[in-house]
Motif scaffolding. Structure first.
Motif, PDB file in Angstrom:
ATOM      1  N   SER A  63       0.844  -1.199   0.000  1.00 48.45           N
ATOM      2  CA  SER A  63       0.000   0.000   0.000  1.00 48.45           C
ATOM      3  C   SER A  63       0.874   1.243   0.000  1.00 48.45           C
ATOM      4  N   THR A  65       0.500   3.553   2.115  1.00 49.50           N
ATOM      5  CA  THR A  65       0.776   3.781   3.536  1.00 49.50           C
ATOM      6  C   THR A  65       2.013   2.993   3.974  1.00 49.50           C
ATOM      7  N   LEU A  68       5.054   4.750   2.702  1.00 50.70           N
ATOM      8  CA  LEU A  68       5.416   5.909   3.531  1.00 50.70           C
ATOM      9  C   LEU A  68       6.088   5.455   4.829  1.00 50.70           C
ATOM     10  N   PHE A  90      -4.407  13.060   3.042  1.00 52.59           N
ATOM     11  CA  PHE A  90      -4.923  11.849   3.648  1.00 52.59           C
ATOM     12  C   PHE A  90      -4.091  11.557   4.910  1.00 52.59           C
ATOM     13  N   ALA A  92      -2.673   9.188   6.201  1.00 49.88           N
ATOM     14  CA  ALA A  92      -1.465   8.353   6.123  1.00 49.88           C
ATOM     15  C   ALA A  92      -0.179   9.165   6.007  1.00 49.88           C
ATOM     16  N   SER A  93      -0.256  10.366   5.407  1.00 43.74           N
ATOM     17  CA  SER A  93       0.954  11.204   5.270  1.00 43.74           C
ATOM     18  C   SER A  93       1.549  11.545   6.627  1.00 43.74           C
ATOM     19  N   ASP A 164       5.323  12.746  -0.755  1.00 45.31           N
ATOM     20  CA  ASP A 164       4.099  11.954  -0.860  1.00 45.31           C
ATOM     21  C   ASP A 164       3.494  12.286  -2.218  1.00 45.31           C
ATOM     22  N   CYS A 166       1.434  10.343  -3.929  1.00 48.13           N
ATOM     23  CA  CYS A 166       0.315   9.431  -4.176  1.00 48.13           C
ATOM     24  C   CYS A 166      -0.679  10.004  -5.187  1.00 48.13           C
ATOM     25  N   HIS A 167      -0.698  11.342  -5.348  1.00 46.17           N
ATOM     26  CA  HIS A 167      -1.596  11.969  -6.327  1.00 46.17           C
ATOM     27  C   HIS A 167      -0.886  12.248  -7.652  1.00 46.17           C
ATOM     28  N   SER A 190       0.915   5.546  -4.577  1.00 49.68           N
ATOM     29  CA  SER A 190      -0.114   4.589  -4.159  1.00 49.68           C
ATOM     30  C   SER A 190      -0.807   4.048  -5.407  1.00 49.68           C
ATOM     31  N   HIS A 192      -3.886   2.491  -5.000  1.00 53.43           N
ATOM     32  CA  HIS A 192      -5.297   2.344  -4.594  1.00 53.43           C
ATOM     33  C   HIS A 192      -6.176   2.640  -5.819  1.00 53.43           C
ATOM     34  N   GLY A 202      -1.889  -1.175  -3.171  1.00 54.63           N
ATOM     35  CA  GLY A 202      -0.467  -1.261  -3.485  1.00 54.63           C
ATOM     36  C   GLY A 202       0.201   0.086  -3.392  1.00 54.63           C
ATOM     37  N   TYR A 339      -9.322  17.505   1.830  1.00 53.28           N
ATOM     38  CA  TYR A 339      -9.540  16.455   2.829  1.00 53.28           C
ATOM     39  C   TYR A 339      -9.963  17.127   4.126  1.00 53.28           C
TER      40      TYR A 339
HETATM   41  C1  LIG Z   1      -3.945   7.403  -1.193  1.00 53.14           C
HETATM   42  C2  LIG Z   1      -3.006   8.223  -0.393  1.00 53.14           C
HETATM   43  C3  LIG Z   1      -2.161   7.675   0.564  1.00 53.14           C
HETATM   44  C4  LIG Z   1      -2.223   6.249   1.021  1.00 53.14           C
HETATM   45  O1  LIG Z   1      -2.178   5.317   0.053  1.00 53.14           O
HETATM   46  P1  LIG Z   1      -2.839   3.860   0.296  1.00 53.14           P
HETATM   47  O2  LIG Z   1      -2.336   3.100  -0.886  1.00 53.14           O
HETATM   48  O3  LIG Z   1      -4.313   4.035   0.308  1.00 53.14           O
HETATM   49  O4  LIG Z   1      -2.302   3.337   1.574  1.00 53.14           O
HETATM   50  C5  LIG Z   1      -1.237   8.509   1.182  1.00 53.14           C
HETATM   51  N1  LIG Z   1      -1.180   9.821   0.904  1.00 53.14           N
HETATM   52  C6  LIG Z   1      -2.013  10.383   0.001  1.00 53.14           C
HETATM   53  C7  LIG Z   1      -1.867  11.840  -0.284  1.00 53.14           C
HETATM   54  C8  LIG Z   1      -2.954   9.613  -0.653  1.00 53.14           C
HETATM   55  O5  LIG Z   1      -3.800  10.202  -1.511  1.00 53.14           O
END
Ligand SMILES: *Cc1c(COP(=O)(O)O)cnc(C)c1O
Length: 395
Positions: A63, A65, A68, A90, A92-93, A164, A166-167, A190, A192, A202, A339
């Protein structure tokens, strides 16, 4: 046209699975190995290739997460350390630092991009008795942060950087794909289903520091080292060449492995990343041309340095955002708000953060932000409907 009795269903994001994706996954399912194996390697190499990251390491995990978390661990984040990130992200950051026992603090965001504001970062560094160990900027919605400036401050104050991203898979900064670690120690993606490409669940860490790469490679699989040439010692006097079964655990690791099943999906999806990026850009261009600009502030690339990944299309509604949200939801258009600021979650409130601590992120969240439908399979007709309904609302 939809009305309250005849709604449509248009989400803000949506993954896409093709027959080719299914064929790749099926091939792995019918093979002898289904968890982390050659397909994971192939997916990692493919991502490095697509991102033109020649001398990098890519480590797939289960994932974003986990990615990170491992990036923090590999950079030595531990109890008592300080990690700074953006409040507009999100959870998780920030959670990744807490998982290492570190303290988390936030740097408020730029009111236009929603990314960590580098002026606020500089001020906070200047006035903080202890600098952070790691700063985690978030490329909000797919728009790169001002990484040149963040890196400059890192050199001056001695912190490490995890992007991060992920976007931001497919986006660029200063003509290089995000992921190239030009201005950071590690970059995290990410997979997702909401993200640019998916593996179900993942994530991936990219780094150009071989030591960090090695550490993450071990940590994602229990902290175990299997390379004989690196063994610290053998627990039997047997000749090293004969002990095929032997391995050493070096660190307290995790089982964060990606399966070959997931990697096959990711590999197949990544073949369409460029096409997806183009479609996302076209959707953004059309929103830009046709949406009402009197009552909405539309997202943009704030400088020549940025090629937006357009993961999210986040508009700022100048008045009554919640009413527009309700109106669109009642018609089946499932816009979203990204968010709730991380420091306002009950968990972080217990860590002594309070409302008012990061006013820009809070104002954006409470009053302005709205993520409109943005995904490659959004049809022209569907986008027409979204645009028509929003513009009609403001008439
Ligand atoms: C989706 C996301 C995550 C976490 O990713 P997962 O794969 O869902 O664990 C972390 N930071 C940001 C900014 C995200 O959009």
């Amino acid at each position: 046209m939809p009305n309250r009795l005849n709604p449509v269903t248009i989400p803000y994001t949506k993954h896409q699975i093709t027959d080719i994706d299914i064929a790749y996954v099926k091939e792995v399912l019918c093979s002898d190995f289904i968890t982390q194996g050659s397909m994971v390697n192939k997916f990692e190499e493919q991502i490095l290739d697509i991102l033109e990251f020649e001398y990098g390491d890519a480590l797939a995990v289960n994932s974003g997460t986990s990615a990170l978390h491992l990036a923090c661990l590999a950079l030595g984040v531990s109890k008592g350390d300080l990690v700074w990130t953006s409040p507009l992200t999100f959870a998780a950051s920030a959670n990744c630092a807490r998982m290492c026992g570190a303290r988390v603090d936030f740097v408020d965001v730029d009111p236009i991009t929603g990314c960590m504001d580098t002026i606020s970062l500089e001020e906070k560094l200047y006035s903080s008795p202890i600098p952070p160990k790691v700063v985690i900027p978030v490329h909000y919605a797919g728009h790169s942060c001002q990484m040149k400036k963040v890196k400059e401050l890192a050199n001056k104050y001695g912190f490490s950087i995890i992007e991060d991203a992920c976007h931001a898979l497919g986006g660029k900064y200063l003509d290089k794909y995000i992921g190239s670690c030009e201005f950071s120690d590690a970059v995290v993606f990410s997979f997702h289903p909401a993200k640019a490409i998916t593996t179900g669940e993942g994530g991936m860490v990219l780094t150009n520091n071989p030591e960090i790469g090695e550490k993450i490679r071990r940590l994602r699989s229990h902290g175990i080292e299997k390379d004989k040439s690196k063994f610290k010692y053998l627990n039997s006097p047997t000749d090293i060449d004969k002990v095929g079964w032997f391995y050493e655990q070096w660190d307290l690791g995790y089982n964060y492995r990606m399966t070959d099943i997931q990697a096959a999906l990711g590999f197949s999806q990544s073949l369409r990343l460029e096409e997806y990026q183009k479609r996302r850009r076209d959707i953004a261009d059309r929103y830009q041309r046709e949406l009402n600009k009197e009552f909405l502030t539309l997202p943009c690339e704030t400088s020549e340095e940025v090629d937006h990944a357009w993961h999210l299309y986040v508009v700022q509604v100048l008045n009554y955002r919640n009413n527009l949200y309700e109106y669109l939801h009642s018609l089946g258009i499932y816009v979203q708000v990204h968010y709730p600021p991380v420091h306002l979650h009950p968990y972080y409130q217990e860590l002594k953060y309070k409302k008012g601590d990061f006013p820009v992120a809070e104002r954006l969240y409470y009053h302005r932000l709205l993520s409109l439908p943005m995904y490659p399979s959004l049809t022209e007709d569907q986008q027409s409907m979204v645009i028509y309904l929003i513009n009609r609302y403001f008439k």
